[in-house]
Enzyme design. Structure first.
Site, PDB file in Angstrom:
ATOM      1  N   THR A 135     -13.483  25.449 -44.951  1.00 33.59           N
ATOM      2  CA  THR A 135     -12.436  25.532 -45.965  1.00 33.59           C
ATOM      3  C   THR A 135     -11.604  26.803 -45.821  1.00 33.59           C
ATOM      4  OG1 THR A 135     -12.110  25.783 -48.351  1.00 33.59           O
ATOM      5  CG2 THR A 135     -14.206  26.539 -47.503  1.00 33.59           C
ATOM      6  N   ASP A 136     -10.378  26.754 -46.353  1.00 32.91           N
ATOM      7  CA  ASP A 136      -9.553  27.969 -46.409  1.00 32.91           C
ATOM      8  C   ASP A 136     -10.105  28.978 -47.422  1.00 32.91           C
ATOM      9  OD1 ASP A 136      -8.896  26.604 -48.764  1.00 32.91           O
ATOM     10  OD2 ASP A 136      -6.726  26.598 -48.414  1.00 32.91           O
ATOM     11  N   GLU A 137     -11.010  28.511 -48.309  1.00 37.67           N
ATOM     12  CA  GLU A 137     -11.513  29.416 -49.363  1.00 37.67           C
ATOM     13  C   GLU A 137     -12.348  30.563 -48.799  1.00 37.67           C
ATOM     14  OE1 GLU A 137     -12.920  27.851 -53.012  1.00 37.67           O
ATOM     15  OE2 GLU A 137     -11.538  26.161 -52.988  1.00 37.67           O
ATOM     16  N   TYR A 161     -19.561  28.912 -53.899  1.00 34.11           N
ATOM     17  CA  TYR A 161     -19.207  27.856 -52.939  1.00 34.11           C
ATOM     18  C   TYR A 161     -18.611  28.455 -51.666  1.00 34.11           C
ATOM     19  CZ  TYR A 161     -16.159  24.492 -50.600  1.00 34.11           C
ATOM     20  OH  TYR A 161     -15.518  23.744 -49.647  1.00 34.11           O
ATOM     21  N   LYS A 165     -19.987  28.546 -47.737  1.00 37.53           N
ATOM     22  CA  LYS A 165     -19.262  27.981 -46.596  1.00 37.53           C
ATOM     23  C   LYS A 165     -19.014  29.077 -45.536  1.00 37.53           C
ATOM     24  CE  LYS A 165     -17.738  24.351 -46.126  1.00 37.53           C
ATOM     25  NZ  LYS A 165     -18.318  23.089 -45.552  1.00 37.53           N
ATOM     26  N   PRO A 216      -6.644  19.182 -68.589  1.00 38.52           N
ATOM     27  CA  PRO A 216      -7.013  20.601 -68.652  1.00 38.52           C
ATOM     28  C   PRO A 216      -6.438  21.423 -67.509  1.00 38.52           C
ATOM     29  CG  PRO A 216      -8.851  19.298 -67.810  1.00 38.52           C
ATOM     30  CD  PRO A 216      -7.738  18.333 -68.090  1.00 38.52           C
ATOM     31  N   HIS A 295     -11.376  33.043 -60.527  1.00 45.30           N
ATOM     32  CA  HIS A 295     -10.432  32.032 -60.012  1.00 45.30           C
ATOM     33  C   HIS A 295      -9.490  32.625 -58.959  1.00 45.30           C
ATOM     34  CE1 HIS A 295      -7.657  28.494 -61.455  1.00 45.30           C
ATOM     35  NE2 HIS A 295      -7.975  28.415 -60.182  1.00 45.30           N
TER      36      HIS A 295
END
Ligand code: NAD
Ligand code: DAU
Length: 354
Positions: A135-137, A161, A165, A216, A295
């Site tokens: 992932t890019d995260e 998470y 990864k 939301p 976040h």
């Protein structure tokens, strides 16, 4: 018949990958190794029921003995590793399962692949590949004026998470440098499209909008993500598997950076057009809620390496991809409602048992 071993092939991206792969005449059969957690859904693979090119095995990637048996029986020419715990909010609630599957599971799979590959000779050994989907995260959060992530951006994961990864990515890299295992890694942005589990932003908004519930939006809604149509991601994985340079990593992005609020407004606009409410707009359901802890503010992905080296480009724009996704969601309400009711977990067909 030659085989590839796909992990997590009952999940969102894995199922799209398996379906796309098997659509191609003459493609290798798929050994689909999936634990069937809450995110695994065999209904996504219903069109492959009893196909002799799809072998499903309900197996945990942490189970070394089971993996060894699968490698020995099917002698795959490649592994494509999607299996993971993938939802950031769940990793904040309970990180343990993320460490187990994403770190220990990837390690166990690498060990099984290494043992198998070490016993190969000649062309079987030369062609074998282990492709790890990440992932890019792992790169963390960008400031507004920062350039997009490249393959050399330093890792700075911020959630359990993304940290799990990143750990997996490091292990994959280490198996290349230490043992010579022929690995490839892809780091992609936010996927969207058919069979997306309705806990992620896009399918969640569609589901709640149609149910007349609040939509939301975390914090101020101005967090930015890059959106990639899942079919384009699957094409990128196929290109990297076929032509990627061993030991390299490739970023995969849609070149569609949007704020979450933009995404939600666009979805509401599409629903207003395709499934209008009796009165008013779906936009009236938008509700700001408490922010996700830690976040990440902004992601953006530079995919030039993949484009220049392997000739990959996105086929979908955000507009075409999102319209297709909304149409799929409207036409596949039973898939969505079976997930919501839990019925999908009962629908495990014997034809898929490995
Ligand atoms: P998903 O959560 O929809 O599916 C994950 C699949 O893995 C499920 O079928 C689940 O049953 C299976 N699985 C989980 N633990 C397992 C285990 N221990 N053993 C075997 N199978 C197990 O995930 P997704 O969105 O399809 O993501 C697939 C991969 O792509 C993941 O590695 C994820 O980190 C990565 N990724 C996803 C996105 C995205 O936007 N969805 C973006 C970048 C990278
Ligand atoms: O960037 C790639 C990642 O994209 C993948 O590695 C992950 O597996 C995948 O889940 C996805 O992570 P995100 O956290 O970006 O996706 P999610 O759909 O959960 O959230 C997208 C954005 O929308 C994020 O900024 C949080 C926000 N959000 C999410 C939900 C579920 C909301 O505002 N409201 C919501 O209800």
């Amino acid at each position: 018949m030659s085989h590839i071993l796909v992990t997590g092939g009952a999940g969102f991206i894995g199922a799209n990958f398996v379906l796309d792969w098997l659509r191609e005449d003459g493609a290798d059969a798929v050994v689909n190794v999936d634990k069937l957690t809450y995110a695994g859904n065999l209904e996504s693979l219903a069109s492959l029921k009893c196909s002799n090119r799809h072998i499903f095995s309900q197996t945990d990637i942490c189970d070394r003995a089971a993996l060894d048996r699968l490698f020995a029986e099917y002698r795959p020419r490649a592994v494509v590793h999607f299996a993971a715990e993938s939802h950031v909010d769940r990793s904040i609630e309970g990180p343990g399962g993320f460490i187990q599957t994403n770190v220990v599971g990837t390690f166990t799979l690498l060990e099984a692949a290494r043992a198998y590959w070490s016993g190969l000779h000649g062309s079987e050994r030369d062609v074998f590949r282990f492709l790890h989907v990440s992932t890019d995260e792992v790169f963390g959060s960008l400031q507004p004026s920062d350039p997009a992530f490249t393959e050399t951006t330093a890792f700075a994961p911020n959630s359990p998470y993304s940290a799990s990864k990143a750990a997996a990515d490091h292990l994959v890299r280490a198996y290349y440098h230490t043992y010579g295992l022929p690995v490839l890694t892809t780091n992609c942005s936010n996927n969207y499209g058919p069979y997306h589990f309705p806990e992620k932003l896009i399918p969640l908004v569609l589901m709640k909008a149609l149910a007349g519930e609040p939509l939301p939006v975390y914090g101020d809604g101005l967090n930015v993500r890059d959106w990639l149509y899942v079919g384009d991601h699957c094409a990128a994985v196929r290109a990297v598997l076929a032509k990627g340079r061993v030991g390299e990593t490739y970023n995969v992005g849609g070149n569609n950076t949007k704020t979450n609020l933009d995404v939600v407004h666009t979805l509401c606009g599409l629903l207003d057009e395709l499934r209008p409410k009796v009165t008013g707009s779906y936009r009236q359901q938008i509700t700001f809620v408490a922010d996700r802890p830690g976040h990440d503010r902004r992601y953006a992905v530079d995919s030039r390496k993949l484009q220049v080296e392997l000739g990959w480009t996105c086929k979908e724009t955000f507009e075409t991809g999102l319209r297709k996704t909304v149409q799929w969601h409207l036409e596949n309400q039973s898939w969505v409602s079976n997930v919501m009711s839990g019925l999908y977990r009962k629908g495990r067909d014997e034809c898929h048992a490995g």
